[in-house]
Design a protein around this motif. Structure first.
Motif, PDB file in Angstrom:
ATOM      1  N   TRP B 223     -27.768  17.346 -32.262  1.00  0.00           N
ATOM      2  CA  TRP B 223     -27.696  17.304 -30.805  1.00  0.00           C
ATOM      3  C   TRP B 223     -28.472  16.323 -30.154  1.00  0.00           C
ATOM      4  CZ3 TRP B 223     -28.806  23.245 -29.183  1.00  0.00           C
ATOM      5  CH2 TRP B 223     -27.466  23.822 -29.262  1.00  0.00           C
ATOM      6  N   PRO B 224     -29.557  15.819 -30.715  1.00  0.00           N
ATOM      7  CA  PRO B 224     -30.311  14.443 -29.948  1.00  0.00           C
ATOM      8  C   PRO B 224     -29.539  13.564 -30.263  1.00  0.00           C
ATOM      9  CG  PRO B 224     -31.724  15.425 -31.505  1.00  0.00           C
ATOM     10  CD  PRO B 224     -30.410  16.407 -31.442  1.00  0.00           C
ATOM     11  N   ASP B 225     -29.107  13.102 -31.293  1.00  0.00           N
ATOM     12  CA  ASP B 225     -28.500  11.890 -31.553  1.00  0.00           C
ATOM     13  C   ASP B 225     -27.094  11.812 -30.812  1.00  0.00           C
ATOM     14  OD1 ASP B 225     -28.428   9.591 -32.823  1.00  0.00           O
ATOM     15  OD2 ASP B 225     -27.150  10.207 -34.325  1.00  0.00           O
ATOM     16  N   LYS B 226     -26.318  13.006 -30.775  1.00  0.00           N
ATOM     17  CA  LYS B 226     -24.989  13.026 -30.428  1.00  0.00           C
ATOM     18  C   LYS B 226     -24.842  13.246 -28.762  1.00  0.00           C
ATOM     19  CE  LYS B 226     -21.299  16.150 -30.879  1.00  0.00           C
ATOM     20  NZ  LYS B 226     -20.968  17.485 -31.084  1.00  0.00           N
ATOM     21  N   LEU B 227     -25.665  13.999 -28.283  1.00  0.00           N
ATOM     22  CA  LEU B 227     -25.795  14.363 -26.754  1.00  0.00           C
ATOM     23  C   LEU B 227     -26.744  13.687 -25.794  1.00  0.00           C
ATOM     24  CD1 LEU B 227     -25.925  18.135 -27.232  1.00  0.00           C
ATOM     25  CD2 LEU B 227     -23.810  16.939 -26.837  1.00  0.00           C
ATOM     26  N   GLY B 228     -27.635  13.024 -26.451  1.00  0.00           N
ATOM     27  CA  GLY B 228     -28.805  12.230 -25.707  1.00  0.00           C
ATOM     28  C   GLY B 228     -29.823  13.386 -25.415  1.00  0.00           C
ATOM     29  N   LYS B 231     -28.998  16.007 -22.279  1.00  0.00           N
ATOM     30  CA  LYS B 231     -28.124  17.217 -22.390  1.00  0.00           C
ATOM     31  C   LYS B 231     -28.719  17.920 -23.914  1.00  0.00           C
ATOM     32  CE  LYS B 231     -23.312  17.520 -21.985  1.00  0.00           C
ATOM     33  NZ  LYS B 231     -22.050  16.868 -22.527  1.00  0.00           N
ATOM     34  N   ALA B 232     -29.208  17.273 -24.774  1.00  0.00           N
ATOM     35  CA  ALA B 232     -29.659  18.239 -25.828  1.00  0.00           C
ATOM     36  C   ALA B 232     -30.713  19.253 -25.642  1.00  0.00           C
ATOM     37  CB  ALA B 232     -30.193  17.244 -26.960  1.00  0.00           C
ATOM     38  N   ALA B 233     -31.755  18.759 -24.686  1.00  0.00           N
ATOM     39  CA  ALA B 233     -32.706  19.713 -24.076  1.00  0.00           C
ATOM     40  C   ALA B 233     -32.155  20.754 -23.312  1.00  0.00           C
ATOM     41  CB  ALA B 233     -33.656  18.818 -23.089  1.00  0.00           C
ATOM     42  N   ALA B 234     -31.191  20.358 -22.628  1.00  0.00           N
ATOM     43  CA  ALA B 234     -30.315  21.571 -21.715  1.00  0.00           C
ATOM     44  C   ALA B 234     -29.632  22.600 -22.609  1.00  0.00           C
ATOM     45  CB  ALA B 234     -29.240  20.892 -20.785  1.00  0.00           C
ATOM     46  N   TYR B 235     -29.259  21.970 -23.786  1.00  0.00           N
ATOM     47  CA  TYR B 235     -28.482  22.909 -24.750  1.00  0.00           C
ATOM     48  C   TYR B 235     -29.475  23.765 -25.506  1.00  0.00           C
ATOM     49  CZ  TYR B 235     -23.731  20.739 -25.019  1.00  0.00           C
ATOM     50  OH  TYR B 235     -22.612  20.424 -24.833  1.00  0.00           O
ATOM     51  N   LEU B 236     -30.657  23.140 -25.809  1.00  0.00           N
ATOM     52  CA  LEU B 236     -31.682  24.096 -26.332  1.00  0.00           C
ATOM     53  C   LEU B 236     -32.306  25.177 -25.472  1.00  0.00           C
ATOM     54  CD1 LEU B 236     -32.966  24.374 -29.488  1.00  0.00           C
ATOM     55  CD2 LEU B 236     -34.530  22.645 -28.701  1.00  0.00           C
ATOM     56  N   ALA B 237     -32.467  24.646 -24.283  1.00  0.00           N
ATOM     57  CA  ALA B 237     -33.113  25.517 -23.238  1.00  0.00           C
ATOM     58  C   ALA B 237     -32.077  26.826 -22.867  1.00  0.00           C
ATOM     59  CB  ALA B 237     -33.205  24.918 -21.971  1.00  0.00           C
ATOM     60  N   GLN B 238     -30.849  26.455 -22.947  1.00  0.00           N
ATOM     61  CA  GLN B 238     -29.915  27.651 -22.724  1.00  0.00           C
ATOM     62  C   GLN B 238     -29.954  28.520 -23.965  1.00  0.00           C
ATOM     63  OE1 GLN B 238     -27.603  27.820 -20.246  1.00  0.00           O
ATOM     64  NE2 GLN B 238     -25.470  28.259 -21.039  1.00  0.00           N
ATOM     65  N   MET B 239     -30.409  28.072 -25.145  1.00  0.00           N
ATOM     66  CA  MET B 239     -30.321  28.903 -26.152  1.00  0.00           C
ATOM     67  C   MET B 239     -31.487  30.185 -25.931  1.00  0.00           C
ATOM     68  SD  MET B 239     -29.945  27.926 -29.939  1.00  0.00           S
ATOM     69  CE  MET B 239     -30.112  29.378 -30.701  1.00  0.00           C
ATOM     70  N   VAL B 240     -32.824  29.553 -25.736  1.00  0.00           N
ATOM     71  CA  VAL B 240     -33.773  30.184 -25.427  1.00  0.00           C
ATOM     72  C   VAL B 240     -33.602  31.326 -24.299  1.00  0.00           C
ATOM     73  CG1 VAL B 240     -36.313  30.102 -24.703  1.00  0.00           C
ATOM     74  CG2 VAL B 240     -35.374  28.194 -25.959  1.00  0.00           C
ATOM     75  N   PRO B 305     -35.909  13.647 -33.195  1.00  0.00           N
ATOM     76  CA  PRO B 305     -35.156  14.491 -33.992  1.00  0.00           C
ATOM     77  C   PRO B 305     -36.290  15.845 -34.635  1.00  0.00           C
ATOM     78  CG  PRO B 305     -35.198  12.277 -35.151  1.00  0.00           C
ATOM     79  CD  PRO B 305     -35.614  12.310 -33.631  1.00  0.00           C
ATOM     80  N   ASP B 306     -37.492  15.274 -34.801  1.00  0.00           N
ATOM     81  CA  ASP B 306     -38.302  16.226 -35.516  1.00  0.00           C
ATOM     82  C   ASP B 306     -38.436  17.747 -34.693  1.00  0.00           C
ATOM     83  OD1 ASP B 306     -38.899  14.293 -37.180  1.00  0.00           O
ATOM     84  OD2 ASP B 306     -40.977  13.914 -36.436  1.00  0.00           O
TER      85      ASP B 306
END
Lengths: 134, 334
Positions: B223-228, B231-240, B305-306
């Motif tokens: 995600w971080p590499d592909k989405l920036g 957006k990566a944060a928004a994706y992960l936040a949605q999971m939570v 990415p960590d």
């Protein structure tokens, strides 16, 4: 999770309500416990709202640049996209897209304006007189 | 007219409404029991379904399914009605049933729900509540995710019953019309557990069950590499949010399932279910750790990415745990 570890971090519930959390008591039995909230939840909720505010700011910039009508700002404020707004005002998407432009907005008739205003939770005056402040 | 209806706060709206409707009619089944019998435990990653533009990761089957399965397995008949584009008729029909002194479950959109804390209000349309009375313009509402009973005006209730967008309720309402005198609860429990185990272990598509958790773990690393970073944060936040926000009882329904297993252990007089419940609690605790770590990663909107690799590793561990858990559960069902 044990009942004494159920977090009570006030945040998105804003003192209006508390949420049910399942946790085990001292005898290892599951019970329902009220929780005021949890910090990780507050963080991700805030993040979602940040994105909504970003969309509102983007709309304001477009309005100031003469590229969008006030509807775009209130659409963002109501967390809507074109598809959802079109469903609410019961118009085809292509027409809503036109109304998002200043030219199409100027041509709106009174009943269409009140339809938009009602869906967006504002008065017709607020919609017509909206000016971004930034 | 206000029915003598007990407001029971619940972790999840759908099961909460069913559980309290049945209680009104004299059948005592907890929210957790309905959830377990209705095979509510699940995992699905559906990149082709987007919520707010973000691929859907869900910890339960589609709305309505838990309830339909539970009703079927318990032999309960429900009357369900929808009213496409007929708000007035939908309200009239609700009044008619209330006059028969029957509480009614209704589906609602959350965005216009006036009694919700503002931070909860998104365009989510599969919320459920019970209407248990009416006086003048006011309807009495028991919303399981609220601490106390509440009210809505005629216009407010009409509006939320006719919210637009994905999963729009179209005025859907439902109430039990027949409940059998004798319920084979053990058989219903077995069927519920069997289907959950099968769905978690054997669906031959890599997006569902434990395979789905492993698949999503792989995606998250990219995600971080592909989405920036944003957006990566928004994706992960949605999971939570899917794991924790309004109505999971914590840890994406894993704690509700652990509570269900404790009840099963008592009904079956079998300590082994109690032991499995403890395992499920540990799995839930790991999902809580996931949320906690993920929120930290989202907060700074860092593209490092960590943070993403850490939660992805934890997901692999959880997938193994859930796999082992359902293999053990299946052994007990033979």
């Amino acid at each position: 999770m044990e009942i004494d570890k159920v977090p009570q971090d006030e945040g998105i519930t804003e003192g209006i309500t508390r949420e049910v959390q399942y946790a085990v008591d001292e005898n290892g039995k599951y019970v329902k416990i009220f929780s005021k909230g949890w910090e990780p939840k507050n963080i991700v909720n805030e993040l979602a709202w940040d994105d909504i505010h970003d969309n509102m700011n983007d709309a304001n910039e477009k309005i100031l640049a003469g590229k969008a009508s006030p509807i775009m700002y209130f659409m963002a404020k109501n967390q809507m996209n074109v598809a959802l707004l079109a469903e609410y005002v019961e118009l085809p998407k292509w027409r809503v897209k036109r109304h998002l432009k200043p030219r199409g907005f100027k041509k709106l008739k009174q009943d269409q304006l009140s339809s938009y205003a009602k869906v967006l939770g504002i008065s017709v005056e607020e919609l017509l007189n909206y000016k971004p402040t930034n | 007219m206000k029915l003598d209806f007990e407001h029971i706060p619940a972790g999840h709206c759908e099961n909460g409404v069913i559980s309290s409707l049945l209680k009104y009619h004299g059948l005592n089944l907890s929210e957790a029991m309905i959830f377990g019998i209705g095979s509510g435990y699940f995992f699905a990653y559906m990149p082709f379904v987007k919520v707010n533009g973000i691929p859907l990761a869900s910890f339960r089957p589609v709305p309505g399914m838990i309830f339909a399965r539970a009703a079927k397995r318990l032999g309960i008949k429900m009357k369900k009605q929808s009213f496409r584009q007929q708000p007035k008729k939908a309200m009239d029909e609700l009044d008619k049933i209330l006059e028969k002194r029957l509480p009614v479950g209704v589906q609602a959109g959350v965005f216009h729900l006036s009694y919700f804390p503002p931070a909860y209000r998104f365009h989510f349309n599969a919320h459920n509540m019970t209407v248990y009375g009416k006086e003048g313009d006011t309807y009495f509402i028991s919303d399981p995710v609220m601490e106390y009973p509440t009210t809505l005006t005629y216009e407010e209730l009409k509006k939320v019953r006719f919210a637009k967008g994905p999963l729009s309720p179209n005025g859907k309402m439902y109430y039990p019309i027949s409940i059998p005198n004798e319920i084979d609860i053990k058989s219903a429990i077995y069927k519920g557990m069997k289907q959950t185990a099968d769905w978690m272990l054997t669906i031959p598509v890599p997006l569902f069950g434990v395979k789905g958790i492993r698949y999503l773990s792989k995606r998250i690393r990219k995600w971080p590499d592909k989405l920036g970073s944003k957006k990566a944060a928004a994706y992960l936040a949605q999971m939570v949010r899917m794991l924790e926000e309004i109505g999971t009882g914590g840890a994406g329904f894993r704690f509700i399932y652990a509570a269900f297993l404790q009840e099963v252990s008592e009904i079956m007089q079998d300590q082994r279910y109690f032991e499995l419940s403890k395992e499920m609690t540990k799995i839930g605790d790991k999902w809580r750790t996931f949320s906690s770590l993920a929120a930290k990663t989202c907060k700074g909107r860092s593209s490092d990415p960590d943070g993403y690799n850490t939660v992805a590793n934890l997901m692999l561990e959880i997938a193994d745990d859930e796999e082992k858990f359902f293999i053990e559960l299946k052994k007990l069902l033979k």
